[in-house]
Design an enzyme around this catalytic site. Sequence first.
Site, PDB file in Angstrom:
ATOM      1  N   CYS A  58      22.521   4.110  47.676  1.00  0.00           N
ATOM      2  CA  CYS A  58      22.190   5.167  46.723  1.00  0.00           C
ATOM      3  C   CYS A  58      23.439   5.555  45.929  1.00  0.00           C
ATOM      4  O   CYS A  58      24.470   5.893  46.521  1.00  0.00           O
ATOM      5  CB  CYS A  58      21.642   6.389  47.459  1.00  0.00           C
ATOM      6  SG  CYS A  58      21.378   7.822  46.377  1.00  0.00           S
ATOM      7  N   CYS A 106      20.762  14.184  49.912  1.00  0.00           N
ATOM      8  CA  CYS A 106      21.061  13.498  48.653  1.00  0.00           C
ATOM      9  C   CYS A 106      20.926  14.507  47.523  1.00  0.00           C
ATOM     10  O   CYS A 106      19.831  15.039  47.288  1.00  0.00           O
ATOM     11  CB  CYS A 106      20.103  12.332  48.441  1.00  0.00           C
ATOM     12  SG  CYS A 106      20.317  11.493  46.856  1.00  0.00           S
ATOM     13  N   ASP A 127      15.018   7.441   6.526  1.00  0.00           N
ATOM     14  CA  ASP A 127      13.943   8.252   7.095  1.00  0.00           C
ATOM     15  C   ASP A 127      14.392   9.710   7.122  1.00  0.00           C
ATOM     16  O   ASP A 127      14.927  10.204   8.112  1.00  0.00           O
ATOM     17  CB  ASP A 127      13.617   7.765   8.506  1.00  0.00           C
ATOM     18  CG  ASP A 127      12.281   8.309   9.004  1.00  0.00           C
ATOM     19  OD1 ASP A 127      11.553   8.917   8.191  1.00  0.00           O
ATOM     20  OD2 ASP A 127      11.966   8.123  10.191  1.00  0.00           O
ATOM     21  N   CYS A 138      24.451   9.546  46.795  1.00  0.00           N
ATOM     22  CA  CYS A 138      24.938  10.072  48.077  1.00  0.00           C
ATOM     23  C   CYS A 138      25.546   9.009  48.978  1.00  0.00           C
ATOM     24  O   CYS A 138      26.123   9.337  50.016  1.00  0.00           O
ATOM     25  CB  CYS A 138      23.812  10.796  48.817  1.00  0.00           C
ATOM     26  SG  CYS A 138      22.502   9.696  49.422  1.00  0.00           S
ATOM     27  N   TYR A 143      19.516   7.920  -4.921  1.00  0.00           N
ATOM     28  CA  TYR A 143      19.067   6.558  -5.246  1.00  0.00           C
ATOM     29  C   TYR A 143      18.214   6.442  -6.507  1.00  0.00           C
ATOM     30  O   TYR A 143      17.892   5.347  -6.943  1.00  0.00           O
ATOM     31  CB  TYR A 143      18.323   5.935  -4.070  1.00  0.00           C
ATOM     32  CG  TYR A 143      17.193   6.768  -3.493  1.00  0.00           C
ATOM     33  CD1 TYR A 143      16.028   7.009  -4.200  1.00  0.00           C
ATOM     34  CD2 TYR A 143      17.302   7.301  -2.213  1.00  0.00           C
ATOM     35  CE1 TYR A 143      15.006   7.758  -3.665  1.00  0.00           C
ATOM     36  CE2 TYR A 143      16.277   8.049  -1.657  1.00  0.00           C
ATOM     37  CZ  TYR A 143      15.138   8.275  -2.385  1.00  0.00           C
ATOM     38  OH  TYR A 143      14.125   9.030  -1.848  1.00  0.00           O
ATOM     39  N   LYS A 170       7.943  -1.905   5.409  1.00  0.00           N
ATOM     40  CA  LYS A 170       8.134  -1.109   6.616  1.00  0.00           C
ATOM     41  C   LYS A 170       8.428  -1.989   7.826  1.00  0.00           C
ATOM     42  O   LYS A 170       7.878  -3.080   7.968  1.00  0.00           O
ATOM     43  CB  LYS A 170       6.881  -0.263   6.895  1.00  0.00           C
ATOM     44  CG  LYS A 170       6.500   0.706   5.771  1.00  0.00           C
ATOM     45  CD  LYS A 170       7.465   1.863   5.661  1.00  0.00           C
ATOM     46  CE  LYS A 170       7.264   2.865   6.759  1.00  0.00           C
ATOM     47  NZ  LYS A 170       5.998   3.610   6.674  1.00  0.00           N
ATOM     48  N   GLU A 204      17.176  -1.748  -0.927  1.00  0.00           N
ATOM     49  CA  GLU A 204      17.841  -0.567  -0.383  1.00  0.00           C
ATOM     50  C   GLU A 204      17.243  -0.188   0.975  1.00  0.00           C
ATOM     51  O   GLU A 204      16.017  -0.200   1.130  1.00  0.00           O
ATOM     52  CB  GLU A 204      17.666   0.621  -1.334  1.00  0.00           C
ATOM     53  CG  GLU A 204      18.040   0.333  -2.776  1.00  0.00           C
ATOM     54  CD  GLU A 204      17.545   1.413  -3.727  1.00  0.00           C
ATOM     55  OE1 GLU A 204      17.306   2.546  -3.268  1.00  0.00           O
ATOM     56  OE2 GLU A 204      17.376   1.123  -4.929  1.00  0.00           O
ATOM     57  N   LYS A 252      15.548   1.989   3.566  1.00  0.00           N
ATOM     58  CA  LYS A 252      14.657   3.136   3.367  1.00  0.00           C
ATOM     59  C   LYS A 252      15.038   4.231   4.369  1.00  0.00           C
ATOM     60  O   LYS A 252      14.714   4.138   5.550  1.00  0.00           O
ATOM     61  CB  LYS A 252      13.195   2.720   3.548  1.00  0.00           C
ATOM     62  CG  LYS A 252      12.197   3.819   3.210  1.00  0.00           C
ATOM     63  CD  LYS A 252      10.767   3.296   3.305  1.00  0.00           C
ATOM     64  CE  LYS A 252       9.769   4.382   2.914  1.00  0.00           C
ATOM     65  NZ  LYS A 252       9.787   5.521   3.858  1.00  0.00           N
ATOM     66  N   CYS A 255      16.145   5.796  48.606  1.00  0.00           N
ATOM     67  CA  CYS A 255      17.311   6.336  49.295  1.00  0.00           C
ATOM     68  C   CYS A 255      16.860   6.972  50.612  1.00  0.00           C
ATOM     69  O   CYS A 255      15.849   7.683  50.664  1.00  0.00           O
ATOM     70  CB  CYS A 255      17.987   7.375  48.414  1.00  0.00           C
ATOM     71  SG  CYS A 255      19.214   8.381  49.266  1.00  0.00           S
TER      72      CYS A 255
END
Length: 692
Positions: free
Chosen positions: A413, A437, A125, A416, A231, A319, A121, A123, A431
């Site tokens: 950029c 900008c 969290d 701009c 479960y 795990k 199954e 696990k 830039c």
Amino acid sequence: MIETKKLTMQEAAAELERIAKEVALADAAYYQDDAPYMSDAEYDKLKRRNSDIEKRFPELVREDSPSRKVGAPVKSIFGKVAHRFPMLSLADVFSVEEVKDFIVSVKRFLNTDNDIAFMCEPKIDGLSFTARYENGIFVKGATRGDGKEGEDITENLKTIEQLPLEIANAPSVLEVRGEVYMSKADFFALNASNEREGKKAFANPRNAAAGSLRQLDPQITRARKLSLFAYTWGEVSEKMWDSQKDFFVHLQKWGFPVNANNRLCQNIEEIEAFFEELTEIRAALPYDIDGVVYKVNDIALQERLGFLTRTPRWAVAHKFPAEQALTTIDNIRIQVGRTGALTPVADLKPVNVGGVIVAHATLHNEDEIRRKDIRIGDTVVIQRAGDVIPQVVSVLTDKRPPDSQEYVFPHICPECGAHAIREEDEAVRRCTGGLTCPAQAIERLKHFVSRDAFDIEGLGSKIIEDFYKENIIKNPVDIFTLKKRNGGPQTDLFAQDKHLELEKREGWGKKSVENLIAAIDRRRTITLARFIYALGIRQVGAATSRLIAKNFESWAAFAKEMKAEQSEKLCSIDGIGESMAHDIVEFFKEEHNLLTICQLQEEITIEDFNETINTNNPLAGKTIVFTGTLDNLTRSEAKAKALAAGANVAGSVSKNTDYVVIGAVPGTKAKNAAELGISLIGEDEFLAMLNA
């Protein structure tokens, strides 16, 4: 750290005591406060070392040993529920070899060589729960707590739509157990809502689910959109099933949600294949998982195998590696920083890495992208360690889409349209648009109000972005003129001559506007060091700002020196090199920077540098490190008070550290301090020492 096999008995006893204290702190943060301060990997490493030492020195096993505990005691604000059948945890394994060892131990106990079927199954969290039904009616809900006694969350569980309040054809007494979780989509929606309202964001769905389920007001829980999977069972008057698989069939008949990815595996080869499959699809799942649970499927065999002190012999949790995960790159976008640097960022399919949901990862620069040949659509290994920004470790080229194309780094950029150039001696492309900008302007504003600068509460990233786009705040001066402009006519700075009327903006009101104005007013006086840092001069961080403030002592003296073509005093300061001095001087050559500073001085007061040290204070001469969020002080205020008391403030823990001050949600510094035997103190103790 001394190897386990080299520990003396005295060293082992001291180490077990240290681990017990550290795990107790971590458990309280995780189970009671929903604010873990160490990663899953760090926590697992502590428990494994504890187990290894106890195996070598069984006579040293402590009453408060992590091997004898489950979860943490119930918080007093909740009613208590005693579990008739304990809610135990599972033993953890971290490799296929350990899974094989587990299966061998099961067969040895049962004295059989035959293959044993295991229900595998995902696990989840989340937060463990138990729901008690009497004559088919839901009557009581509880958290796991310490395994023997949990918190009464009956009313909160009722708000979760997936939990049936009535079931038919069930035993007269039935406790259904499972996991409450928050889906990734609901998690991101909740954090987005919190950000808009200026509230703290949750680190991951598990914290969000636990914090939401453990609310005193069930209506808050209802609004958080929690989900659950069932479960297993606790107390039951009659077992109507003879296998784990059959129990799932009954759960579905009763209306409980059961994970569709559960699978019955007949041997280790099928188990290993299932684990690999889940590892690959983990990021694509709508909920968060941190491993796979293997349970002996046959209930009669489960009962023969029985339990150890706090774990069943018939189940184990495999795990995932906590600091790495597989996911895919949905997009590569370019972020423009306040200095104009173009930084590539990978937008990822969100995945849990070391207890934190990762949706983005830095790609550093164009050389890094080229070296690793990172492309949109790639399956990649993501890694984060401690407080490090998530990064792409490697690309799984065998999983690359057939239509994949090499990523071309932009020379324009994206914000701009100005040219982005790369100097010969630099790895980054910048830039050339400067303050024209918008990205640079917005990032400079964010920096200006940040924690180590003006630290203005209520002006978060989202609000700064919105205010900039709506022409409410275009430069730092506009922040301090907001009060007189709100409700009154705007200046020529704005496109239209109209009242601001902030309280009429969506999500705002009179009180929220008053709070923002008050927060701005509280920052109209600022220290010299913080003001220099707030200016956002390239290469000048908080430490350098304080160094400059200490050497010049007043803003007038510093500003006068900056009018010179070449600052001799600046270059003579230890810690300021030629390149940094050049950037500082160049900043003050820009007319718009000088104009902004001049206008700011009409709105604020810059305090002269004043370092009064109390040599009689118990902190004088001590080295202090801060971690986590303090309740009564900002990090900058705490550092300033520590420095004024004669302490040295360091950014990382070493053997020379005397105290580590822990706030809410501390980072890995707390764990490092515990390993080195350094004193951990809370905010109250720190304040008491300051006032001594």
